[in-house]
Design a protein around this motif. Sequence first.
Motif, PDB file in Angstrom:
ATOM      1  N   MET A 124      23.775 -11.448   0.495  1.00  0.00           N
ATOM      2  CA  MET A 124      25.352 -11.732  -0.080  1.00  0.00           C
ATOM      3  C   MET A 124      26.198 -11.603   1.055  1.00  0.00           C
ATOM      4  SD  MET A 124      27.425  -9.278  -2.707  1.00  0.00           S
ATOM      5  CE  MET A 124      26.155  -9.135  -3.870  1.00  0.00           C
ATOM      6  N   ASN A 125      27.106 -12.777   1.244  1.00  0.00           N
ATOM      7  CA  ASN A 125      28.053 -12.512   2.317  1.00  0.00           C
ATOM      8  C   ASN A 125      29.371 -11.806   1.762  1.00  0.00           C
ATOM      9  OD1 ASN A 125      29.870 -14.185   0.608  1.00  0.00           O
ATOM     10  ND2 ASN A 125      29.112 -16.018   1.639  1.00  0.00           N
ATOM     11  N   GLU A 126      30.123 -11.589   3.080  1.00  0.00           N
ATOM     12  CA  GLU A 126      31.160 -10.301   2.934  1.00  0.00           C
ATOM     13  C   GLU A 126      32.131 -10.947   1.784  1.00  0.00           C
ATOM     14  OE1 GLU A 126      31.163 -12.014   5.792  1.00  0.00           O
ATOM     15  OE2 GLU A 126      33.273 -12.856   5.857  1.00  0.00           O
ATOM     16  N   LYS A 127      32.034 -12.281   1.895  1.00  0.00           N
ATOM     17  CA  LYS A 127      33.459 -12.786   0.952  1.00  0.00           C
ATOM     18  C   LYS A 127      33.119 -12.597  -0.692  1.00  0.00           C
ATOM     19  CE  LYS A 127      36.415 -16.865   1.133  1.00  0.00           C
ATOM     20  NZ  LYS A 127      36.492 -18.292   1.381  1.00  0.00           N
ATOM     21  N   THR A 128      31.846 -13.041  -1.031  1.00  0.00           N
ATOM     22  CA  THR A 128      31.292 -12.620  -2.443  1.00  0.00           C
ATOM     23  C   THR A 128      31.496 -11.164  -2.631  1.00  0.00           C
ATOM     24  OG1 THR A 128      29.422 -13.681  -1.505  1.00  0.00           O
ATOM     25  CG2 THR A 128      29.790 -14.123  -3.816  1.00  0.00           C
ATOM     26  N   LEU A 129      31.018 -10.341  -1.678  1.00  0.00           N
ATOM     27  CA  LEU A 129      31.076  -8.912  -1.848  1.00  0.00           C
ATOM     28  C   LEU A 129      32.388  -8.347  -2.083  1.00  0.00           C
ATOM     29  CD1 LEU A 129      29.470  -6.377  -2.101  1.00  0.00           C
ATOM     30  CD2 LEU A 129      29.876  -5.823   0.432  1.00  0.00           C
ATOM     31  N   ILE A 130      33.352  -8.946  -1.473  1.00  0.00           N
ATOM     32  CA  ILE A 130      34.701  -8.440  -1.358  1.00  0.00           C
ATOM     33  C   ILE A 130      35.397  -9.059  -2.790  1.00  0.00           C
ATOM     34  CG2 ILE A 130      36.982  -8.855  -0.779  1.00  0.00           C
ATOM     35  CD1 ILE A 130      36.050  -8.704   2.113  1.00  0.00           C
ATOM     36  N   GLN A 131      35.018 -10.330  -3.302  1.00  0.00           N
ATOM     37  CA  GLN A 131      35.434 -10.524  -4.636  1.00  0.00           C
ATOM     38  C   GLN A 131      34.893  -9.642  -5.557  1.00  0.00           C
ATOM     39  OE1 GLN A 131      34.060 -14.776  -4.764  1.00  0.00           O
ATOM     40  NE2 GLN A 131      36.253 -15.479  -3.989  1.00  0.00           N
ATOM     41  N   GLN A 132      33.574  -9.287  -5.668  1.00  0.00           N
ATOM     42  CA  GLN A 132      33.139  -8.431  -6.682  1.00  0.00           C
ATOM     43  C   GLN A 132      33.414  -7.180  -6.684  1.00  0.00           C
ATOM     44  OE1 GLN A 132      28.703  -7.840  -6.342  1.00  0.00           O
ATOM     45  NE2 GLN A 132      28.318  -9.904  -6.934  1.00  0.00           N
ATOM     46  N   LEU A 133      33.843  -6.515  -5.488  1.00  0.00           N
ATOM     47  CA  LEU A 133      34.347  -5.087  -5.180  1.00  0.00           C
ATOM     48  C   LEU A 133      35.949  -5.126  -5.806  1.00  0.00           C
ATOM     49  CD1 LEU A 133      33.085  -3.933  -1.551  1.00  0.00           C
ATOM     50  CD2 LEU A 133      32.405  -3.062  -3.779  1.00  0.00           C
ATOM     51  N   PHE A 134      36.524  -6.199  -5.529  1.00  0.00           N
ATOM     52  CA  PHE A 134      37.698  -6.276  -5.899  1.00  0.00           C
ATOM     53  C   PHE A 134      37.844  -6.365  -7.523  1.00  0.00           C
ATOM     54  CE2 PHE A 134      41.938  -8.007  -7.053  1.00  0.00           C
ATOM     55  CZ  PHE A 134      42.871  -7.685  -6.121  1.00  0.00           C
ATOM     56  N   LYS A 135      36.930  -7.005  -8.182  1.00  0.00           N
ATOM     57  CA  LYS A 135      36.827  -6.954  -9.614  1.00  0.00           C
ATOM     58  C   LYS A 135      36.356  -5.424 -10.130  1.00  0.00           C
ATOM     59  CE  LYS A 135      37.249 -10.901 -10.945  1.00  0.00           C
ATOM     60  NZ  LYS A 135      37.137 -12.537 -10.816  1.00  0.00           N
ATOM     61  N   SER A 136      35.562  -4.587  -9.399  1.00  0.00           N
ATOM     62  CA  SER A 136      35.128  -3.276  -9.790  1.00  0.00           C
ATOM     63  C   SER A 136      36.169  -2.154  -9.214  1.00  0.00           C
ATOM     64  CB  SER A 136      33.776  -2.828  -9.500  1.00  0.00           C
ATOM     65  OG  SER A 136      33.554  -3.254  -8.145  1.00  0.00           O
ATOM     66  N   GLU A 137      36.790  -2.288  -8.099  1.00  0.00           N
ATOM     67  CA  GLU A 137      37.330  -1.388  -7.405  1.00  0.00           C
ATOM     68  C   GLU A 137      38.890  -1.353  -7.451  1.00  0.00           C
ATOM     69  OE1 GLU A 137      35.304   1.376  -6.744  1.00  0.00           O
ATOM     70  OE2 GLU A 137      33.759   0.006  -7.176  1.00  0.00           O
ATOM     71  N   TYR A 138      39.480  -2.595  -7.605  1.00  0.00           N
ATOM     72  CA  TYR A 138      40.903  -2.515  -7.638  1.00  0.00           C
ATOM     73  C   TYR A 138      41.637  -1.768  -8.635  1.00  0.00           C
ATOM     74  CZ  TYR A 138      45.485  -4.972  -7.620  1.00  0.00           C
ATOM     75  OH  TYR A 138      46.960  -5.382  -7.473  1.00  0.00           O
ATOM     76  N   ARG A 139      40.967  -1.879  -9.784  1.00  0.00           N
ATOM     77  CA  ARG A 139      41.576  -1.026 -11.105  1.00  0.00           C
ATOM     78  C   ARG A 139      41.519   0.446 -10.812  1.00  0.00           C
ATOM     79  NH1 ARG A 139      36.889  -3.231 -13.336  1.00  0.00           N
ATOM     80  NH2 ARG A 139      35.255  -1.627 -13.555  1.00  0.00           N
ATOM     81  N   LEU A 187      42.870  -6.469   1.750  1.00  0.00           N
ATOM     82  CA  LEU A 187      43.129  -7.548   2.889  1.00  0.00           C
ATOM     83  C   LEU A 187      42.519  -7.155   4.327  1.00  0.00           C
ATOM     84  CD1 LEU A 187      44.708 -10.158   3.522  1.00  0.00           C
ATOM     85  CD2 LEU A 187      46.722  -8.518   4.120  1.00  0.00           C
ATOM     86  N   LEU A 188      42.480  -5.564   4.704  1.00  0.00           N
ATOM     87  CA  LEU A 188      41.960  -5.046   5.665  1.00  0.00           C
ATOM     88  C   LEU A 188      40.413  -5.339   5.596  1.00  0.00           C
ATOM     89  CD1 LEU A 188      42.809  -3.767   8.373  1.00  0.00           C
ATOM     90  CD2 LEU A 188      42.278  -1.736   7.259  1.00  0.00           C
ATOM     91  N   ALA A 189      39.894  -5.217   4.657  1.00  0.00           N
ATOM     92  CA  ALA A 189      38.407  -5.329   4.398  1.00  0.00           C
ATOM     93  C   ALA A 189      38.141  -6.725   4.713  1.00  0.00           C
ATOM     94  CB  ALA A 189      38.022  -5.107   3.141  1.00  0.00           C
ATOM     95  N   SER A 190      38.799  -7.649   4.419  1.00  0.00           N
ATOM     96  CA  SER A 190      38.354  -9.137   4.580  1.00  0.00           C
ATOM     97  C   SER A 190      38.581  -9.545   6.076  1.00  0.00           C
ATOM     98  CB  SER A 190      39.277 -10.133   3.610  1.00  0.00           C
ATOM     99  OG  SER A 190      40.323 -10.112   3.883  1.00  0.00           O
ATOM    100  N   GLU A 191      39.636  -8.812   6.608  1.00  0.00           N
ATOM    101  CA  GLU A 191      39.971  -9.123   8.031  1.00  0.00           C
ATOM    102  C   GLU A 191      38.808  -8.396   8.863  1.00  0.00           C
ATOM    103  OE1 GLU A 191      44.716  -9.558   7.793  1.00  0.00           O
ATOM    104  OE2 GLU A 191      43.866  -7.846   8.584  1.00  0.00           O
ATOM    105  N   THR A 192      38.458  -7.293   8.671  1.00  0.00           N
ATOM    106  CA  THR A 192      37.705  -6.327   9.533  1.00  0.00           C
ATOM    107  C   THR A 192      36.286  -6.644   9.265  1.00  0.00           C
ATOM    108  OG1 THR A 192      39.105  -4.614   9.101  1.00  0.00           O
ATOM    109  CG2 THR A 192      37.137  -4.076  10.216  1.00  0.00           C
ATOM    110  N   TRP A 193      35.802  -6.773   7.832  1.00  0.00           N
ATOM    111  CA  TRP A 193      34.356  -7.011   7.550  1.00  0.00           C
ATOM    112  C   TRP A 193      33.805  -8.482   8.267  1.00  0.00           C
ATOM    113  CZ3 TRP A 193      33.973  -5.120   1.898  1.00  0.00           C
ATOM    114  CH2 TRP A 193      34.246  -3.608   1.917  1.00  0.00           C
TER     115      TRP A 193
END
Lengths: 92, 409
Positions: B1-16, B43-49
């Motif tokens: 899994m690339n970092e973009k899909t992972l961030i999208q997934q994490l956004f759905k589960s961790e943002y809340r 935002l920092l995650a997508s920049e750094t990862w």
Amino acid sequence: MQSSIKQWQDWIGGIAAQGKFVGTNRLGFEGKTLKPNQVISDGPYAEVKEMVGGYLLVKADGIDDAMKLAEACPILQIGGHVEVRNVIPMSR
Amino acid sequence: MNEKTLIQQLFKSEYRKIVSVLCKLFGAHHIETAEDIANDTFLLASETWGVKGLPENPTAWLYTVAKNKTKDYFKRRHIFSGKIVSELKYSQLNSESFEMDLSEENSKDSQLKMIFVLCNPLNPTESQIALALRILCGFGIDEIAVAFLTNKETINKRLFRAKEKMRMANIEMELPNSSEIHSRLETVLSTLYLLFNEGYHSSSQHSPLRKELCLEAMRLNYFLIENEATNQPMVNALMALMCFHASRFEARINAFGQAILYDEQDRTLWDEELIAKGNYFLIESAKGNEISKYHIEASIAYWHCTATAHNGKWEHILQLYNQLLQIEYSPITALNRTYALSKVQGNERAIEEAMKLQLNENHFYHCLLGKLHSEQNPKKAMECYEKALILATSSSDKRTIQNHLKKLR
């Protein structure tokens, strides 16, 4: 008994399907009557030949419309009758 | 899994979780701040990862960054010591020692409270749904716009106004007390119910998104079941209803995204596992004395999930519609009830009842009449479908009606 409940429910459901249903209740057989001077008698129907079996509150465009809703009331099949009355709200 | 899909997934589960935990700490009227911090973290995650690669434990990384960002934010804004510390439940905390508690227990508790904050009758239901999608489901503004068939600007405005209202009303981040919880739960459930329906019936053609809306509604509902305080009969009833409906998700849309009518659905596509789950929650919902509209709707859906017409299936369905209409009238329920009546007492009787409904402006009404007339009076049936065709607006409805007409010719 089961089929009689269905009959009643079909009748009420038909009224509700027209968006005209407000509320309904069957009346039970328990009750007492209070008269002036603390005279209490048993039974809600001590001195009348008929008893009220229940009521159904509807939204209708006048008495004639309400009469139409009453036409299919299952009580008519077992010798009862439906009295249709208007309601006057206590405050406006 | 690339970092973009992972961030999208994490956004759905961790943002809340991040937003809810922060709101519990600061108070619900600081929801904008909580969202800013969560957004900055991602935002920092997508920049750094993207540059340095994925951290060993991405979730822990997010939590650490969120904690630090929270501290920084308040140091920078100088409001932490004044405005917010006084509002903190643990007022002995200061900016150095305060800890953002992202433990599972606190995270769950915060999210539960957040559900009640967001599903508040203070806001109109479409705002409640938009808020829930944004904060509890981690949906993007553009995704919400697609779900509501509108644009991003409208959704942004809607969210802004809703949060403004919540701030003015000074809504507390707490569970309603036991005397209130039932009525507040009704509001929450009606929001979840609408969220589910938005996915199930929406005219949006974007089908993967529609399914996702349904799944999110189910996830939030399950969250209420997992919590003792909210695990009430009507919550289980709504869960059962959603399971039964969702079980037919694959069967009701063909390869071209067009709706398939119930009678024509391929029943092998019905999801047996979801039906079994629906049965489980329906039994759970029977604990207690209350019969909500969800109980009745779930029971109807249960009968629809049983394939054959034995055991007086339609008689049961008719009685349930009779009950449902007494709790809540809706034109579509009235039409469904009349259809059930035709299955039990025949078309003629059903036509008689249908004529009383006075839904002349409703194209489904004319479709129903068309269906009821089809066998005995095809000419009359065609007239009804013609009327329906004039009134129908969506292209999929029009197509369905044209198919009926074709069969009658």
